[in-house]
Design an enzyme around this catalytic site. Structure first.
Site, PDB file in Angstrom:
ATOM      1  CG  PHE A   1      -9.306 -10.419  10.830  1.00 25.86           C
ATOM      2  CD1 PHE A   1      -8.026 -10.815  11.233  1.00 25.86           C
ATOM      3  CD2 PHE A   1      -9.595 -10.365   9.479  1.00 25.86           C
ATOM      4  CE1 PHE A   1      -7.075 -11.151  10.293  1.00 25.86           C
ATOM      5  CE2 PHE A   1      -8.638 -10.713   8.535  1.00 25.86           C
ATOM      6  CZ  PHE A   1      -7.375 -11.105   8.941  1.00 25.86           C
ATOM      7  CD  GLN A   2      -7.096  -7.729   7.201  1.00 25.96           C
ATOM      8  OE1 GLN A   2      -8.026  -7.481   6.450  1.00 25.96           O
ATOM      9  NE2 GLN A   2      -5.898  -8.108   6.769  1.00 25.96           N
TER      10      GLN A   2
ATOM     11  CD  GLU B   1      -1.757  -2.366   1.613  1.00 23.84           C
ATOM     12  OE1 GLU B   1      -0.570  -2.639   1.895  1.00 23.84           O
ATOM     13  OE2 GLU B   1      -2.687  -3.194   1.733  1.00 23.84           O
TER      14      GLU B   1
ATOM     15  CG  MET C   1      22.904  11.644   3.804  1.00 19.77           C
ATOM     16  SD  MET C   1      21.423  12.475   3.288  1.00 19.77           S
ATOM     17  CE  MET C   1      22.078  13.609   2.086  1.00 19.77           C
TER      18      MET C   1
END
Lengths: 554, 161
Positions: A118-119, A56, A475
């Protein structure tokens, strides 16, 4: 918006209808249990193409790249729980760089909200500080207005990400959804044009200034005000310095261009804003700490005129003597009209011109190779999408990506998100597929979102990923050298990765460059191939090897 | 210079609006002394009174950042000299006969009200300026205070805005 109409649809169907009416052509995202009804409805859409990212976060950066090129909101779709939490970095990135996004998340059904189902995560509260605005849709009737408002809010005023969290049962229930009702946003009135009195004051200060300078930021780009800005500074012969997000606002060869301000900027540019200038006209910049460095030094001898669309940016860190809140494009147009009628600075000789100075970049550890590659890229005179990641190469790219045909430079300025570049380049290509994309990246950054290379392969995107491979976070090493007495830790990336082999394993092409003479030819070859590929630039070998050596795996 | 400011926000009464305000204040590092919120006479509109510490620049940022929230309608930094401010307190005291006269005098003197008495305990209420409520607490110090609660300030500017 058409006249209001009322249709019995599921929430998911209504959502797709709103997206179509808003002109959405692409959605980047990932499916999950809570947002599957949207996918089912998307199958019916002939207008909208869904692009399946591999994470995502990647989807969010793709939507950002898309939005930067199209100059309208990118759309990202994720599911509840981990889908939503994976979006957070992308949302924060878009917020800090003022990129318009509409993020849609599925939420678990209303009856289970608050039960640690759930989720389930509290998406509204998690994303509140990283969005311009967000909403949880509590009732069917709120769905369409929330979506219509999301597009409006994301794309007006200071642009930014807006998230709409939609419970699954709101998506599946049928309801007589009403479309095109007037938006009711009494607390949202984006300012359009700068106050006349302030504009006049600013022009007066510029007229009287002996040593004026204009500091431009990314706001000039997102306002689409580059032509107005150039006309303004050229008419008044004002020297220009820029922030990192102000890349490309003015061509580097322009005699008025002095350089980049800030930690990785140019000496001459910093000297102007810290010491020499008597009037600084800052446009579309939040005057962040990377640009101003030591705030007590910035503008200490100067009158600061600050033009921004967001009133909260003015006098946030540096007090402005002449604040102007307004659209940069409209306000500069207004200023141009005024100086047309009543010219200012007519007989002024430009007080500083053509003065360039070297950059403040550290040149250790094969940094010269970064310069060679980026200069070779800029010499390729064809339109390209160019993105960077975060680290040393980003700063070099910021100085040396000078070809106007490669702009805008897609880079994560505010949040400094490693892993931004690859998905952003992919999103940019979807926005404008007639040009190839190039992602300049370090090996550290590349590994943050390398899975998205699979998307480039799936769509056979003409994408060249240039991995500056030195097996370490250079860096970090640079900072440890400069600030921690060369006490090195956690910068070594361990066993070297075969990026050529990785490209091949993902179904793309891999190249390796080991000699400097081969840099330009390899870039051309990769671009001419028109297919997804990775060029592994071995920094150490290129810096040290005496003979030309390049191999490709095809 | 740092001093106290009383900020009032009129907001759309939407779910999560309290969270938006408190998230903003904590994220920007604004120091909150007290925060009260309640409905107004207008349906769907709530009003916050927030007491903060800060210099003028900080307060200006609070004003601007709050105004950026979509559900915030108006933001006002009350001019303290031209405003009325009130706090409200409820105090539970251990009660015995020899104290009762003095407690009653304090309640009368400061315009308090006896809300409940029984089982050897009293509950009294006071409202007024912060200074007055402070004074009430000081006066009651010598008795046994079992529980107390005070609201934050609520305030309103005198005259038209």
């Amino acid at each position: 918006m058409g006249s209001a109409k009322n249709l019995e649809l599921t929430g998911a169907q209504a959502l797709v209808k709103v997206l179509e009416e808003k002109g959405v052509t692409h959605i980047f995202g990932y499916p999950g249990g809570a947002n599957l009804p949207i996918f089912d409805a998307l199958r019916q859409s002939r207008q909208i193409q869904f692009v399946l990212a591999r994470h995502e976060q990647g989807a969010a950066h793709m939507a950002e790249g898309f939005a930067r090129i199209k100059n309208r909101p990118g759309v990202v779709l994720a599911t509840s729980g981990p889908g939503a939490t994976n979006l957070v970095t992308g949302l924060a990135d878009a917020l800090l760089d003022s990129i318009p996004l509409v993020a849609l998340t599925g939420q678990i059904p209303r009856e289970f909200i608050g039960t640690d189902a759930f989720q389930e995560v509290d998406c509204l509260n998690i994303t509140m500080p990283v969005t311009k605005h967000n909403e949880l849709v509590h009732e069917e009737a709120q769905l369409v207005p929330a979506l219509e408002a999301a597009f409006y809010i994301a794309d007006t005023g200071r642009k930014g990400p807006v998230l709409v969290d939609i419970p699954k049962d709101v998506l599946t229930n049928s309801y007589p959804h009403q479309f095109g009702l007037p938006l009711v946003l009494p607390g949202y009135n984006p300012t359009v044009i700068g106050n006349v009195g302030q504009v006049k004051k600013a022009l007066k200060a510029l007229n009287k200034a002996a040593r004026p300078v204009v500091l431009v930021g990314g706001g000039v780009v997102s306002a689409g005000a580059v032509p107005e800005l150039l006309e303004f500074v050229r008419k008044l012969k004002l020297p220009v310095v820029r922030t990192l997000m102000g890349t490309g606002v003015i061509p580097v060869e322009d005699p008025l261009y002095i350089g980049l301000v800030g930690t990785h900027g140019n000496q001459a540019a910093n000297r102007l804003v810290q010491k020499d200038a008597d009037v600084i006209f800052a446009i579309g910049t939040k005057l962040g700490n990377r640009a101003t460095m030591r705030t007590q030094l910035f503008s200490r001898n100067a009158t600061l005129i600050h033009l921004d669309i967001d009133p909260a940016e003015i006098s946030k860190v540096i007090p402005a003597q002449i604040p102007i809140v307004g659209s940069i494009k409209e306000t500069l147009r207004d200023m141009l009209r005024r100086i047309q009628e009543k010219p200012i600075r007519q007989n002024q000789i430009p007080w500083i011109i053509g003065k360039k100075s070297s950059h403040l970049l550290a040149t250790q550890d094969q940094a010269e190779v970064l310069e060679l590659v980026i200069k070779a890229l800029s010499a390729i005179d064809r339109p390209l999408h160019v993105s960077t990641d975060v680290g040393r190469h980003q700063m070099w790219a910021n100085h040396y990506c000078t070809n106007p045909k490669h702009l805008p430079l897609l880079t994560s300025g505010g949040l400094g998100t490693m892993g931004f570049g690859l998905p952003a380049a992919i999103g940019a290509w979807f926005a404008q597929p007639d040009r190839s994309a190039v992602n300049l990246t370090g090996d550290g950054s590349f590994m943050m979102n390398m899975q998205e290379f699979a998307v480039a392969v799936e769509y056979q995107i003409p994408l060249v990923v240039c991995v500056f491979n030195d097996g370490r976070l250079s860096m970090i090493r640079e900072l440890q050298n400069a600030q921690y007495g060369k006490r090195h830790i956690a910068h070594d990336l361990g066993p070297r990765i075969d990026y050529m082999g990785f490209a091949k394993a993902m179904g793309g092409t891999g190249y390796r460059v080991l000699h400097e003479d081969n840099i330009g030819p390899m870039l051309l070859k990769a671009l001419n191939g028109g297919r997804p590929c990775i060029i592994d630039f071995d920094l150490e070998k290129i810096a040290h090897s005496g003979h030309l050596h390049a191999v490709a795996n095809q | 210079m740092e001093h106290r400011h009383i900020i009032t926000l009129e907001v759309e009464d939407k779910p999560g609006v309290l969270s938006r305000i408190s998230t903003l204040f904590s994220r920007r590092g604004f120091n909150v002394d007290s925060l009260t919120v309640g409905h107004t006479h207008r349906p769907g509109i709530s009003r916050f009174t927030i007491v903060v510490q800060g210099n003028d620049q900080v307060v200006e940022q609070i004003r601007k950042q709050s105004q950026k929230l979509i559900h915030v309608l108006t933001v006002q930094d009350l001019e303290q000299k031209r405003s009325v401010m009130r706090e409200f307190a409820i105090i539970k005291l251990d009660y015995n006969l020899e104290d009762s006269k003095e407690i009653n005098e304090i309640v009368d003197l400061y315009g308090g009200r006896m809300l409940d008495s029984g089982e050897g305990q009293l509950i009294v209420e006071f409202s007024g300026t912060e200074a007055k409520i402070n004074k009430v607490f000081r006066k009651l110090e010598k008795f046994k205070v079992l529980e107390s609660i005070r609201t934050g300030k609520i305030g309103m500017q005198i005259g038209s805005l």
